[in-house]
Design an enzyme around this catalytic site. Structure first.
Site, PDB file in Angstrom:
ATOM      1  CE1 TYR A 162      26.834  58.925 -57.385  1.00  0.00           C
ATOM      2  CE2 TYR A 162      25.027  60.212 -58.296  1.00  0.00           C
ATOM      3  CZ  TYR A 162      26.354  60.104 -57.927  1.00  0.00           C
ATOM      4  OH  TYR A 162      27.192  61.177 -58.084  1.00  0.00           O
TER       5      TYR A 162
ATOM      6  CG  PHE B 268      34.384  77.734 -35.869  1.00  0.00           C
ATOM      7  CD1 PHE B 268      34.781  77.407 -34.580  1.00  0.00           C
ATOM      8  CD2 PHE B 268      34.549  76.791 -36.869  1.00  0.00           C
ATOM      9  CE1 PHE B 268      35.320  76.157 -34.294  1.00  0.00           C
ATOM     10  CE2 PHE B 268      35.082  75.538 -36.581  1.00  0.00           C
ATOM     11  CZ  PHE B 268      35.467  75.224 -35.298  1.00  0.00           C
ATOM     12  CB  THR B 269      39.082  77.639 -37.392  1.00  0.00           C
ATOM     13  OG1 THR B 269      38.274  76.503 -37.090  1.00  0.00           O
ATOM     14  CG2 THR B 269      39.806  78.077 -36.135  1.00  0.00           C
TER      15      THR B 269
ATOM     16  CG  ASP C   4      27.987  77.306 -37.167  1.00  0.00           C
ATOM     17  OD1 ASP C   4      27.433  76.209 -36.990  1.00  0.00           O
ATOM     18  OD2 ASP C   4      29.219  77.444 -37.227  1.00  0.00           O
TER      19      ASP C   4
ATOM     20  CE  LYS D  95      31.532  70.164 -34.374  1.00  0.00           C
ATOM     21  NZ  LYS D  95      32.022  70.077 -35.763  1.00  0.00           N
TER      22      LYS D  95
ATOM     23  NE  ARG E 141      40.309  75.740 -31.157  1.00  0.00           N
ATOM     24  CZ  ARG E 141      39.992  75.389 -32.411  1.00  0.00           C
ATOM     25  NH1 ARG E 141      38.761  75.134 -32.744  1.00  0.00           N
ATOM     26  NH2 ARG E 141      40.914  75.290 -33.323  1.00  0.00           N
TER      27      ARG E 141
ATOM     28  CG  PHE F 226      44.163  74.965 -35.554  1.00  0.00           C
ATOM     29  CD1 PHE F 226      43.774  76.083 -36.263  1.00  0.00           C
ATOM     30  CD2 PHE F 226      43.370  73.833 -35.602  1.00  0.00           C
ATOM     31  CE1 PHE F 226      42.607  76.084 -37.015  1.00  0.00           C
ATOM     32  CE2 PHE F 226      42.198  73.815 -36.337  1.00  0.00           C
ATOM     33  CZ  PHE F 226      41.812  74.947 -37.050  1.00  0.00           C
TER      34      PHE F 226
END
Ligand code: P71
Length: 470
Positions: free
Chosen positions: A85, A137-138, A228, A271, A395, A462
């Protein structure tokens, strides 16, 4: 061959093609279906590709997020998971990998990118603040708004023009940023969000020079720069290919320098870092780090796992190291360019220059007869699945959502369909099949019709919105 050095020099000869520096050890079956079956799937999914079942998709280009194939080295690392943990060994390995390649001081692990965005937004943004960024970005913008901030787009104008060939369409327009600072005051700008590459502009990079100048400008006003970093390694590849002075540098060196012009980052490990789940927040400011480390226990998990299993952290540490390999990145983007070039040769309208993680079809030019409030990109994504069993992502106006102040649709300039290429998953032949499906849809474009939205959820519509054919 005497020394390791000689062996390596002989071995590392550069090849002419972008062929992958790996071979396939395990495969996953993909099904081909009939057009009639796919028509039924689409109607059941309300013409929203997010609502299709993966097993009904032949080539899945919905996203490059969490869809990478891991290497044998990463899988071996999964067996070394320390599932304690607190204080898992794998956390320290991950922390060291981030410090080595990205250069930040303090790391807070999170379950994925938006977990890091939530914490960053909550600890920095005050109600009434403005958060400038190189295109929205969303999830990023939503967390800024939930913390009481207002996103302000400060990307260069070229980014909104799908036909502009600017080599660094992700760049921040420093005049736009200066103007914002003059208007609202630096004290109401908690940080500038710098995305590299810029997803919704078409995977477009930011130049090193722009990052350097941005940092200098922000430093003068005492404003931190938060990156980001989701696709920052891909950004580094473009700098190596396009920016004078960087052609001979390794991607790893370029990445390190780029990060040095920022004060922290959010990361979706799904990514660039080549894993199926995970993320982190990195900061150089110790006090802010302490706040973040305290908040992570509220939303994610203890500060040495943040929602990941020990094995996930080990796989990500190893994935980071693989992601900065020059040959790997050349093949990664080489494959994207291969698909894009094929479409360009056939006259299909796509965003140019070709970006890092995806090909973006320009739905405005593809379906010029469908007005934006009849969701041309959503319709095109549905038609691509119908014709070719290929799943892509809208998009455009659906992704852009509604303006919280007026309640109207936001009408973005870019109305795109993204064919996103997962890392190390599909072959060149799959790219050919994809290109053929796009071409077929393009030939039949005159017959295409728009959509009507029949269900609209409140947040990030979306994902779950449903549509009918007009
Ligand atoms: C992509 C995704 C995943 C996604 C997210 C929202 C809508 C549709 C698909 C995620 C990103 C990203 C950037 C630049 C932060 C996140 C959030 N992208 N920044 O492109 O691209 O990361 O998904 O791990 O929470 O399909 P997260």
């Amino acid at each position: 061959m005497t020394t390791t050095e000689t062996r390596r020099r002989l071995r590392d000869a550069t090849k002419k093609s972008w062929a992958e520096p790996w071979k396939i050890k395990m495969v996953e079956h993909a099904h081909w279906t009939t057009r009639e079956y796919r028509a039924q799937c689409l109607a059941e999914a309300g013409y929203n590709t997010f609502l299709l079942r993966s097993e009904d998709v032949y080539i899945d280009l919905l996203t490059d997020s969490g869809t990478s194939a891991m290497s044998d080295h990463q899988w071996a690392g999964m067996m070394l998971g320390d599932e304690a943990y607190a204080g898992s060994r794998n956390f320290y390995t991950l922390e060291a990998a981030i410090q080595k390649y990205y250069g930040y001081k303090y790391i807070v692990p999170t379950h994925q990118g938006r977990g890091a965005e939530n914490i960053l937004s909550q600890i920095y943004i005050e109600k009434g603040d403005f958060v400038p960024g190189n295109m929205y970005f969303t999830t990023t913008r939503l967390h800024q708004e939930l913390s009481g901030g207002t996103f302000v787009d400060v990307i260069i104008d070229e980014a909104h023009d799908p036909q502009s060939l600017h080599p660094f369409k992700g760049n921040v327009d420093l005049d736009k940023l200066e103007a914002l600072i003059a208007k609202v005051g630096a004290e109401h700008i908690p940080y500038v969000c710098l995305a590299a590459t810029v997803n919704l502009a078409g995977g477009q990079p930011v130049s090193m020079q722009n990052a350097r100048e941005l940092k200098a400008l922000c430093a003068r006003h005492g404003i931190p720069v938060m990156m980001d970093a989701t696709r920052a390694v891909e950004n580094a590849y473009f700098i190596q290919q396009r920016e004078p002075g960087y052609g001979d540098k390794k991607i790893a060196e370029i990445l390190y320098e780029f990060c040095s012009y920022t004060d922290g980052c959010t990361m979706s490990g799904k990514k660039d870092p080549l894993v199926n789940i995970g993320g982190w927040l990195a900061l150089n400011d110790y006090e802010k780090f302490e706040e973040a480390r305290n908040m992570v226990v509220v939303y994610e998990g203890l500060h040495t796992y943040g929602g990941m299993a020990g094995r996930d952290m080990e796989a990500m540490a190893r994935g980071i190291e693989e992601s900065v390999d020059d040959d790997y990145m050349r093949s990664r983007i080489g494959q994207v360019v291969y698909l894009g070039q094929k479409l360009l040769d056939w006259g299909v309208p796509i965003v140019q220059p070709i970006g890092g993680h995806a090909i973006f079809l320009d739905a405005r030019r593809f379906y010029p007869h469908i007005p934006q409030d009849q969701f041309p990109a959503q319709a095109l994504a549905a038609d691509l699945f119908l014709e070719g069993g290929v799943r892509a992502m809208e998009r455009g106006i659906v992704s852009a959502g509604r303006d919280p102040a007026t309640g109207d649709h936001r009408y973005p300039k870019l109305e795109l369909v993204r064919l996103t290429i997962p890392r190390r998953v599909y072959t060149q032949a799959h790219m050919d099949v994809t290109a053929e499906a796009v071409e077929e849809t393009f030939w039949m474009r005159d017959r295409a019709t728009g959509l009507r939205m029949i269900y609209e959820p409140k947040y990030l519509r979306f994902f779950q919105a449903r549509f009918e054919r007009m």
